[in-house]
Design a protein around this motif. Structure first.
Motif, PDB file in Angstrom:
ATOM      1  N   SER B 109       0.870  -1.181   0.000  1.00 25.47           N
ATOM      2  CA  SER B 109       0.000   0.000   0.000  1.00 25.47           C
ATOM      3  C   SER B 109       0.898   1.220   0.000  1.00 25.47           C
ATOM      4  O   SER B 109       2.083   1.126   0.352  1.00 25.47           O
ATOM      5  N   GLU B 111       0.747   3.521   2.055  1.00 25.54           N
ATOM      6  CA  GLU B 111       1.102   3.796   3.448  1.00 25.54           C
ATOM      7  C   GLU B 111       2.205   2.858   3.947  1.00 25.54           C
ATOM      8  O   GLU B 111       3.139   3.295   4.624  1.00 25.54           O
ATOM      9  N   SER B 112       2.081   1.565   3.625  1.00 28.55           N
ATOM     10  CA  SER B 112       3.133   0.651   4.099  1.00 28.55           C
ATOM     11  C   SER B 112       4.440   0.889   3.342  1.00 28.55           C
ATOM     12  O   SER B 112       5.519   0.633   3.884  1.00 28.55           O
ATOM     13  N   THR B 114       5.677   3.740   2.762  1.00 26.19           N
ATOM     14  CA  THR B 114       6.411   4.799   3.494  1.00 26.19           C
ATOM     15  C   THR B 114       7.217   4.184   4.628  1.00 26.19           C
ATOM     16  O   THR B 114       8.311   4.648   4.934  1.00 26.19           O
ATOM     17  N   VAL B 115       6.657   3.136   5.246  1.00 24.40           N
ATOM     18  CA  VAL B 115       7.354   2.487   6.361  1.00 24.40           C
ATOM     19  C   VAL B 115       8.467   1.586   5.839  1.00 24.40           C
ATOM     20  O   VAL B 115       9.588   1.607   6.337  1.00 24.40           O
TER      21      VAL B 115
END
Lengths: 242, 216
Positions: B109, B111-112, B114-115
């Protein structure tokens, strides 16, 4: 350095029971196994927006681990840290075993004890326990995600075959979570679905609720890997202006 | 890029339907009980991030943890039964020329990313963005973000190391390799053909897949 929570509330959850509560950012939850072989099924949802929830695939892959323990963070599907495992005597918590379901009793040869026979010693399933707690917040089966089984560990061989480790959790083992956002916590003490006990085991946990200071750059979880530092950066952005 | 070549059709009957899913694209559709679905990795090293739902009640859906626990093994291959959140059989893998499919790694995703990679990778195309567009374009299936869970990665190789680490290994798939499933209930199939450019799951070169559907 050990992180010692400022404990404000103590209680216990007997075996085969369930509970949920909202915990604020900065709160801590310590679970203490009362007997060997305890299991605590855990799910986390953002209290602000429950569509954001614990995502174990993201949690495992961003920390490159199959076993969760001290120093690991529990991630939401939105790239944020919902909670951190700041203390852990157990070293390894199961992320793939799921919940004991009502269909497991017969297959396992476990006696099903109804309420009229056993009162609060009845044998509840983890699956139904979670559905009960979810429903209290307007959530349901569609919100059921993969749960963490604290205190339980599965070994994996090269072919991917799984083996439950019955001696993994000792009496007195402790796990402390620090919450990094406001969360809904669902937990149950129903046995692990792969628990080989000859009959349904009722194994309770002591619970301590308290507070912990926010993580700094040397924090055991934030500094565990570059991924976790970025996860906390995402939290910082989410909390901007607070 | 060369035009993708159609899959080798080794089955005796012509399929009811064929769908080509370009790299980084998505598919949503129904499969009736008893129908056979073959997913073909046309050029190899691709990951097909797949979710299944009970078509009669999408709140019941593929459950990685129930599937893994009941078969006692992390990986999927011929003989694996894909189970639902009610621990019921949804589909069965009846043929598999790849040999192993991932249940652990989940879907990328923004969002993931970015991590996992860097905060500024947020803009890169991802599987969960694919699914969001699929469910937005097809409200008739009744799916929302709350139904998006822990998926299968067909053709992806995520072994657990002896030390308990997760390894995002080079794919073990190859051009023309396929996995074939028979549906045990009417299901909705949601696939993101993974656009991941940050790790070797698709060899940094996402490529098309093809779906073939037979009546039996």
């Amino acid at each position: 350095m050990n992180l010692v929570p400022d404990v404000d509330y103590r209680t216990r959850l007997p075996g085969g029971q369930h509970w949920s509560l909202r915990l604020r950012r900065g709160a801590s939850l310590t679970l203490i196994a009362e007997e060997p072989g305890c299991n605590v099924g855990l799910l986390l949802y953002s209290a602000e927006q429950p569509l954001e929830r614990l995502n174990l695939p993201d949690t495992l892959k961003c920390q490159h681990t199959f076993h969760l323990g001290r120093g690991h963070c529990l991630y939401s599907d939105m790239g944020r840290v919902l909670a951190s495992i700041v203390e852990d005597d157990c070293g390894g918590h199961d992320a793939v075993g799921g919940n004991l379901g009502p269909g497991h009793f017969e297959a396992k040869g476990w006696r099903r004890i109804r309420y009229q026979q056993g009162r609060n010693e009845r044998t509840q399933s983890g699956h139904e326990s979670v559905l009960i707690e979810l429903a209290k917040y307007g959530l349901g089966l569609a919100d059921l995600s993969a749960n963490l089984n604290l205190f339980s560990k599965l070994a994996v061989d090269e072919q991917g075959r799984l083996r439950y480790l019955p001696d993994h959790c000792a009496a007195g083992d402790r796990v402390t979570l620090r919450f990094e956002l406001d969360v809904l916590v669902m937990l149950h003490t129903c046995p692990h679905p792969l628990d080989p006990s000859p009959d349904y085991p009722h194994r309770g946990v002591k619970i301590e609720l308290g507070t912990l200071p926010p993580p700094d750059r040397t924090d055991v979880c934030l500094s565990h890997c570059a991924e976790n530092a970025r996860g906390f950066d995402n939290n910082r952005l989410y909390l901007l202006g607070q | 890029m060369n035009a993708p070549s159609p899959a080798q059709d080794t089955a005796p009957m012509p399929p009811l339907a064929r769908h080509l899913i370009e790299a980084g694209d998505h598919f949503i559709g129904r499969l009736q009980q008893g129908q056979r679905l073959r997913i073909v990795d046309l050029e190899g090293n691709q990951a097909a991030d797949t979710l299944f739902y009970n078509a009669c009640d999408v709140a019941e859906r593929y459950s990685a943890v129930d599937t893994v626990r009941e078969q006692g093994s992390l990986y999927l291959t011929t003989g694996s039964v894909l189970r639902s959140t009610l621990n019921r059989p949804m589909l069965r893998i009846v043929d598999d020329s790849c040999g192993r499919h991932d249940t652990l790694g989940g879907a990328c995703s923004s969002e993931s990313n970015t991590v996992r990679y860097a905060l500024d990778r947020r803009h890169m195309h991802s599987c969960r963005d694919n699914w969001m567009l699929a469910i937005a374009h097809h409200p008739e299936y009744g799916l929302t973000k709350r139904d998006i869970g822990h998926n299968i990665n067909f053709f992806m190789n995520v072994p657990v190391t002896p030390e308990g680490g997760l390894d995002f290994a080079e794919g073990i798939s190859g051009p023309g390799k396929y996995v074939e499933l028979v549906s045990e209930m009417d299901v909705v199939v949601l696939i993101s053909n993974c656009p991941q450019l940050n790790n070797p799951c698709s060899g940094f070169d996402p490529t098309p897949i093809e779906l073939l559907i037979w009546r039996h």
